[in-house]
Design a protein around this motif. Structure first.
Motif, PDB file in Angstrom:
ATOM      1  N   ALA A  67       0.834  -1.197   0.000  1.00 27.38           N
ATOM      2  CA  ALA A  67       0.000   0.000   0.000  1.00 27.38           C
ATOM      3  C   ALA A  67       0.870   1.249   0.000  1.00 27.38           C
ATOM      4  CB  ALA A  67      -0.927  -0.015   1.213  1.00 27.38           C
ATOM      5  N   LEU A 121      -4.527   0.941   6.955  1.00 31.82           N
ATOM      6  CA  LEU A 121      -5.097   1.039   5.622  1.00 31.82           C
ATOM      7  C   LEU A 121      -6.365   1.897   5.648  1.00 31.82           C
ATOM      8  CD1 LEU A 121      -4.539  -2.540   4.136  1.00 31.82           C
ATOM      9  CD2 LEU A 121      -3.165  -0.489   3.847  1.00 31.82           C
ATOM     10  N   ARG A 124      -6.086   5.661   5.426  1.00 27.85           N
ATOM     11  CA  ARG A 124      -5.697   6.275   4.161  1.00 27.85           C
ATOM     12  C   ARG A 124      -6.651   7.375   3.767  1.00 27.85           C
ATOM     13  NH1 ARG A 124      -4.313   1.394   0.167  1.00 27.85           N
ATOM     14  NH2 ARG A 124      -6.187   0.610   1.155  1.00 27.85           N
ATOM     15  N   ALA A 146      -5.307  -0.482  -4.095  1.00 34.14           N
ATOM     16  CA  ALA A 146      -4.255  -1.485  -4.183  1.00 34.14           C
ATOM     17  C   ALA A 146      -3.989  -1.871  -5.636  1.00 34.14           C
ATOM     18  CB  ALA A 146      -4.641  -2.714  -3.381  1.00 34.14           C
TER      19      ALA A 146
END
Lengths: 711, 147
Positions: A67, A121, A124, A146
């Motif tokens: 990521a 994640l 983000r 991704a």
């Protein structure tokens, strides 16, 4: 240990290192988002971490590094312009990766890391939605998933590293280096030291054997051993970047925490130091950086008001200098307020106002290093270099280094550390005290003297039980080394000659009385056995050439044993006043010229003092010369006009005393009748005449005096 | 699985039969010059140079409360302690004996305190008693000194 364990361990070591580098690169991106080299550097490092995850089966680590790599790919391709929120998230990701590595270290897998990864994640969104204040002209809307291709097909100009280059570059690095455990190196070092000692004994014994083959072999052994020792020493050297790579992050986080803006710039990270030294300076450096952020750099609003940029700048610079390492930390903060230190000194009654009036600003700043001075109430407010500076100073000095502080009020402060390259081999004097031989580290030794007869009587002053040595215009406490350490010695009479070692340590000078100075040599420092740890008088052990054991004496420890405490007013001032080194004063070498006049030469222009027998003088057309250190040393006479050659024919004495001066065109020799002393006086830049010790003295500055001499 | 026998390196100090586990002993060396260390604690007799390694020599007699005698024959038992080596001057070296573990007993209660404190065990050899020293406790200062 199984094969996989070994691979995993290596991966972890490498991973930690890479993350440290990544962190630093990211911080530099923050300063300049367009720095393509930083972006591709991070990308490359993350990419290799991710690559290794694949075959080690580290799923979560792979996911997170992927990521982060994807975001970097978009930044690199120019799709996204990185702003603070991007960097923040990337740093979060780095922290996450560190956590995972720690997890792997304990569990052997990253299975327990799912929550960490999914949370990061999820974060983000913190940057993807937000409009960013960025340093680059425009923000391109971005999407981060991704699925984004790792590499943009056409990297924008300025991105110099192509994806294809990555594996080649990485593997080349891996082949050129081998990882070795520290304990192996330490063992190698110990063995090399033992070999040196064996070599020394063979060299001594070989004088008695007259066999050409044997002699040649000894010489060979000598050379190879020296080289081996040097190479082994070098394996212990590591770039200082290894230690300070964590500092920029700390400075960033700390300054945010207290509402400041600071940047730490690093220069000279490739400077190498012995591993043990590196470990030892970690804490002092961190402390100094914290101090700069906490107390040196002002709040952004104040800085703006002063016309400074809102962001404070701290620069950490390392370099090699004359066989030592210099580390300098400077900031552009508020500097050190000497008036406040003065006030504090007075309120703590550390000195009288008369004392203080005599001290220069730089001497006043020395109070910052005093223990107790810093721990008292609110002292941190005094320009803030208070807390624990005594600890920093002590730890630097215990490494054989020195620390030095300078500052201009309002514009910043500079702390300069000087350290030896290694602790394993030091220069030392071997002296006899009582019936023992001990080693005194040469660092900190100011002067050696032999006192006998009338000179002894004149130099010593008795005050009760204490003995003082008259040294220059000060009286220094004289410590009897043998007596203080309880070394048995034969009964001495009042007229016995003895030697004195003048030591400067912890901001004071004192003198050590020894029987005799035996030798000066480079010694291999061995640590004290644990049974002898905690005796302050010793800093280590060494073996002498004949295999005898000598203790390495720590002069500071001996001074403490002798009851010298505190760091102030150790020297009782003699009646004559001591001029201090300020802008206008400098140390001078006082000489008597060949025509019996007094002259003074700035000490900084004096390279060496030599005495040559007259029969070594040779003659050229204009100037007499001597062969000196593989070159030619022309001789001049400062009693004549500027650039006057020495008139050897008129000279009746069998020897000439020469002050050797280094010029860009080679060495020059100035002939004098005798060297008188060194003094500290104020002088003009260009020369002139002044009165020193009641005599009219001409100041001769070799640079200008020799200016007319043909090169 | 535990061993059923122990190998002990034995030596004498002031006539007393003492021993150390063979696994704790690195070697036995002769005629080591001892360099005295001023200011050292009483347990340290000085330093010896063993092939370029500098080891502390422990004053065994002082440690176990025996009279110091001028009978320096220069035999040292070199003891391994962690990563360090320690030299133990003794009066004479005896033998390495292999003993059945069932003959191992606690040191007698009525031993001098500083000797008892340094002992790990006592072995009954039939005609005499062998006191096995505990390296760890041996190099600690005497307890009587701490109180």
């Amino acid at each position: 240990m199984s094969e996989l364990d070994e691979t995993l361990r290596e991966f972890l070591i490498e991973g930690h290192e890479s993350l440290g580098q990544i962190e630093q690169l990211m911080l530099s991106m923050e300063n300049d988002a367009t720095r393509a080299d930083a972006v591709s550097g991070c990308f490359r490092l993350l990419h290799s971490i991710k690559g290794a995850c694949g075959f080690l089966g580290l799923r979560h680590l792979e996911e997170l590094s992927h990521a982060a790599e994807s975001l970097l790919a978009s930044i690199r391709s120019g799709e996204i312009t990185a702003g603070t929120s991007h960097i923040n998230w990337l740093l979060q990701a780095v922290d996450g990766l560190k956590k995972l590595l720690a997890l792997i270290e304990t569990d052997g897998s990253d299975n327990a890391g799912a929550a960490t990864v999914s949370q990061i994640l999820a974060n983000r969104s913190s940057y993807s939605q937000q409009a960013e204040p960025v340093k680059a002209p425009s923000t391109v809307p971005m999407r981060i998933t991704a699925e984004i291709a790792h590499i943009h097909p056409n990297p924008p100009s300025g991105t110099s590293i192509k994806h294809d280059d990555i594996p080649a570059g990485a593997s080349m690095l891996a082949e050129a280096t081998v990882r070795i455990g520290v304990e192996v190196i330490d063992r190698l070092m110990a063995l090399a030291s033992e070999l040196v000692l064996a070599r020394n004994r063979i060299m001594q014994a070989s004088d008695q054997i007259e066999d050409a083959g044997y002699q040649a072999a000894t010489r060979q052994l000598n050379l190879v051993t020296s080289e081996l020792q040097e190479v082994v020493m070098r394996t212990r050297m590591q770039p200082i970047a290894n230690v300070w790579s964590k500092l920029p992050r700390m400075v960033r986080d700390l300054s945010r925490q207290i509402g400041k803006q600071c940047r730490l710039d690093l220069e000279g990270g490739e400077t190498e130091l012995d591993k043990t030294l590196l470990e030892a300076i970690k804490a002092p450096l961190t402390h100094l950086a914290r101090n700069s952020v906490d107390h040196g750099i002002e709040l952004p609003s104040i800085r703006m008001g002063l016309g400074k940029p809102a962001e404070g700048k701290i620069v950490l610079r390392a370099s090699h200098e004359a066989g030592q390492v210099t580390i300098e930390m400077s900031d552009d903060g508020r500097g050190i307020d000497t008036d406040r230190i003065r006030a504090k000194v007075l309120s703590q009654r550390l000195a009288t106002s008369d004392d203080l009036a005599r001290l220069s600003d730089s001497q006043i700043m020395q109070y910052v290093f005093m223990p107790g001075f810093s721990t008292a109430d609110r002292v941190t407010e005094i320009s803030g270099r208070g807390v624990g500076m005594d600890v920093v100073k002590n730890s630097i000095e215990s490494l054989g280094g020195s620390i030095d502080l300078s500052s201009t009020l309002g514009t910043g402060a500079v702390v300069r550390l000087r350290l030896p390259l290694t602790l394993a081999i030091i220069k030392a004097l071997i002296v006899s005290a009582g019936n023992s031989a001990v080693a005194l580290p040469q660092a900190g030794i100011v002067e050696l003297m032999r006192l006998e007869g009338e000179r002894r009587t004149r130099a010593l002053t008795h005050v009760g039980d204490a003995v003082y040595l008259r040294f220059r215009s000060e009286l220094l406490p004289l410590i009897d080394l043998a007596k203080t350490m309880g070394i048995p010695c034969s009964q001495e009479s009042d007229t016995d000659a003895f030697s004195v070692v003048v030591v400067h340590a912890e901001n004071r000078q004192f003198a050590l009385r020894v029987n005799k100075i035996l030798d000066s040599q480079e010694i291999v420092v061995k640590p004290l056995p644990s049974l002898l740890k905690g005796i302050p008088a010793y800093s280590g052990i060494t073996l002498l050439g004949d295999g005898a054991i000598a203790l390495i004496v720590d002069p500071v420890g001996v001074a403490r044993l002798a009851g010298l405490q505190g760091r102030r007013n150790q020297a009782i001032r003699d009646d004559s006043k001591t001029p201090e080194l300020t802008k206008n004063t400098r140390p001078l070498l006082l000489v008597e010229t060949t025509r019996n006049r007094m002259q003074a030469i700035p000490l900084e222009s004096v390279d060496r003092l030599e005495v040559f027998p007259v029969n070594r003088l040779e003659h050229t057309d204009d100037t007499p010369v001597v062969q000196y250190r593989g070159g030619i040393l022309p001789l001049y006479d400062t009693s004549g006009h500027p650039g006057c050659p020495f008139d050897a024919e008129r000279w009746t004495s069998g020897t000439v005393s020469v002050v050797v001066h280094q010029t860009p065109h080679g060495l020059k020799g100035l002939v004098v009748a005798r060297i008188v002393d060194t003094v500290i006086e104020s002088v003009e830049e260009t020369g002139g005449i002044t009165i020193i010790r009641g005599s009219v003295t001409q100041i001769v500055v070799p640079e200008t005096w020799l200016a007319g001499v043909p090169q | 699985m535990t061993e059923t026998t122990s190998r002990i390196c034995t030596f004498r100090v002031n006539g007393l039969l003492l021993g150390l586990k063979v696994s704790d002993v690195q070697e036995v060396v002769k005629s080591q010059h001892i360099t005295p260390v001023p200011l050292a604690p009483p347990i340290v007799l000085g330093l010896v140079n063993l092939r370029g390694l500098v080891l502390p020599a422990v004053n065994l007699k002082w440690r176990i409360g025996l009279q110091s005698t001028e009978n320096d024959c220069g035999i040292h038992v070199v003891l391994r302690h962690g990563t360090e080596l320690i030299s133990l001057p003794v009066d004479s070296i005896e033998d390495v004996v292999t003993l059945d573990n069932h003959r191992r007993a606690n040191p007698p209660e009525n031993l001098h305190l500083s000797l008892r404190d340094a002992c790990a065990a006592a072995w009954d050899l039939g005609n005499q008693l062998l006191l096995e020293l505990d390296p760890e406790r041996l190099i600690r200062q005497r307890d009587s000194e701490n109180t």
